[in-house]
Design a protein around this motif. Structure first.
Motif: not given
Length: 421
Positions: A50, A61, A63, A76, A80, A91
């Motif tokens: 990441l 991004i 995941l 996360c 994040w 994300l």
């Protein structure tokens, strides 16, 4: 605008595959997926992929998760959560959610991407970077995307350069003088040498760059192919190599180094021995992996904890750490620590000694314990007087001893030992 002045990462997304258990880490992945395993004192393994994407300029991004993902998702969400949708950055966490049919989870790495085609379409991107979420390295993906565009490849494969005898354990690339991939060989007995160095071989890192419109078509074809195992390494990459244009990208061309003479650092910490060594290597005077590099930081979730504290200063009861990394919130109380790494909020007590210890967060080491070359799982309470690392046969009765002589300690192992003694 000429290609050399464009930032291609701004037109790209990263799709991170983070669903694998990592069974060779044994009890360390009983309750968490491998990318969620701790690394380096405060980070998780997933933070490297990441951070590389973020530092490379990729702000879109996804995941993909599957096995025991709660710890990874929570990390996360906490560490994040700074992406802002109004700046067209995000994300997205994509758990396996039976989106194709009620009985279908992610069947492979290709299928994990294919089941999310509609979501990727909404990102409005030109290029997609497929990443494994379980390796430790620093890499500028912009350089790889640029090579992909400049060579007009259908796929660009990130490759490590390794000695030929070691390459037999990997998927190997035979390349021509321009690094065009001419064949893909899965764990060959006689790996192909490089045109410029016959004693070296290029092996796949599990990193791929595609034009999205091209990959989208291949994904649709793969979904309709009942004979496919739906895996990039087993199916899609070998087929493109055989029928299309595949380019090798050498990791040393995009590896982020903190000093010119530093090696191209990449580690798969998928075994207890590899995990222990990569952590302990960080305690070296000048480690090959630089976590202090502010130009390419490893972003992570940081708990609000006080600084580490060292107490007692008597000849046989001195709180001290030599060639070690001690994280925030730790209390080293009258303990001698050498060549060890203590994660957040560990507490060691008087007359204990630690040598070559990797202690995950919230470990408590009681008095007179003597530990050598061990990995301690999160939240473990080491009982008073426990000695581990000096008698392998005795250790193996209660704990997991690796082929390299590293002992893994979990609370369940200690509870069993206490119940049977």
């Amino acid at each position: 605008m000429p290609l050399t002045h464009q930032r291609l990462s701004g037109r790209s997304m990263a799709f991170v595959l983070a669903g694998g258990r990592g069974s060779r880490l044994h009890e360390l992945t009983n309750s968490r997926v491998k990318p969620a395993v701790y690394f380096g004192g405060k980070a998780r393994i997933i933070d490297f992929a990441l951070s590389n994407a973020l530092n490379s300029g990729i702000r879109k991004i996804a995941l993909a998760t599957q096995y025991k993902a709660h710890s990874l998702i929570r990390h996360c969400q906490r560490g994040w959560n700074f992406f802002r949708a109004e700046r067209n950055e995000f994300l997205d966490i994509l758990p396996a959610s039976q989106r194709v049919s009620e009985g279908m989870w992610y069947r492979g790495t290709v299928d994990a991407v294919a089941q999310n085609i509609d979501i990727i379409d909404s990102y409005d991107i030109d290029y997609i970077v497929i990443l494994a979420g379980d390796h430790i390295y620093k890499m500028d993906y912009e350089a790889m995307i640029r090579q992909h565009v400049e060579t007009s490849a259908e796929v660009t494969v990130g490759c490590l350069t390794v000695d030929r005898p070691e390459a037999s354990a990997f998927g190997c690339m035979a390349v021509d003088s321009r690094d065009r991939i001419t064949s893909f060989l899965e764990k060959p007995a006689d790996p192909p040498g490089l045109p410029d160095d016959p004693e070296k071989t290029l092996v796949s890192m599990g990193i791929y760059v595609f034009n999205w419109h091209y990959l989208r078509e291949r994904l649709m074809e793969d979904m309709a192919n009942e004979a496919s195992s739906h895996d990039f390494g087993n199916d899609m990459i070998p087929e493109i190599v055989a029928k299309g244009t595949a380019q090798a990208h050498r990791f040393e061309d995009s590896c982020v180094r903190s000093r010119p003479d530093a090696p191209a650092y990449w580690r798969d910490v998928g075994t207890i021995d590899a995990f222990w060594k990569a952590n302990i290597d960080l305690t070296d005077f000048s480690p090959d992996l630089d976590l202090w590099d502010r130009d390419w930081p490893i972003w992570t979730y940081s708990e609000l904890v006080p600084p580490a504290k060292f107490i007692h200063d008597e000849d046989d009861r001195r709180g001290a750490a030599v060639s070690s990394m001690i994280s925030g919130g730790c209390i080293v109380s009258g303990t001698e620590i050498r060549n060890s790494l203590l994660y957040t909020m560990c507490h060691t007590n008087s007359y204990a000694s630690l040598q070559g210890v990797v202690a995950l967060p919230y470990v408590n080491v009681s008095r007179h314990a003597r530990l050598t070359n061990v990995v301690i799982n999160r939240g473990v309470h080491i009982p008073e007087g426990l000695v581990v690392g000096e008698d392998p046969e005795e250790d193996a009765k209660w704990f997991r001893v690796s082929p390299g002589g590293v002992t893994l300690i979990t609370q369940r192992m200690l509870d069993r030992r206490e119940a049977e003694k």
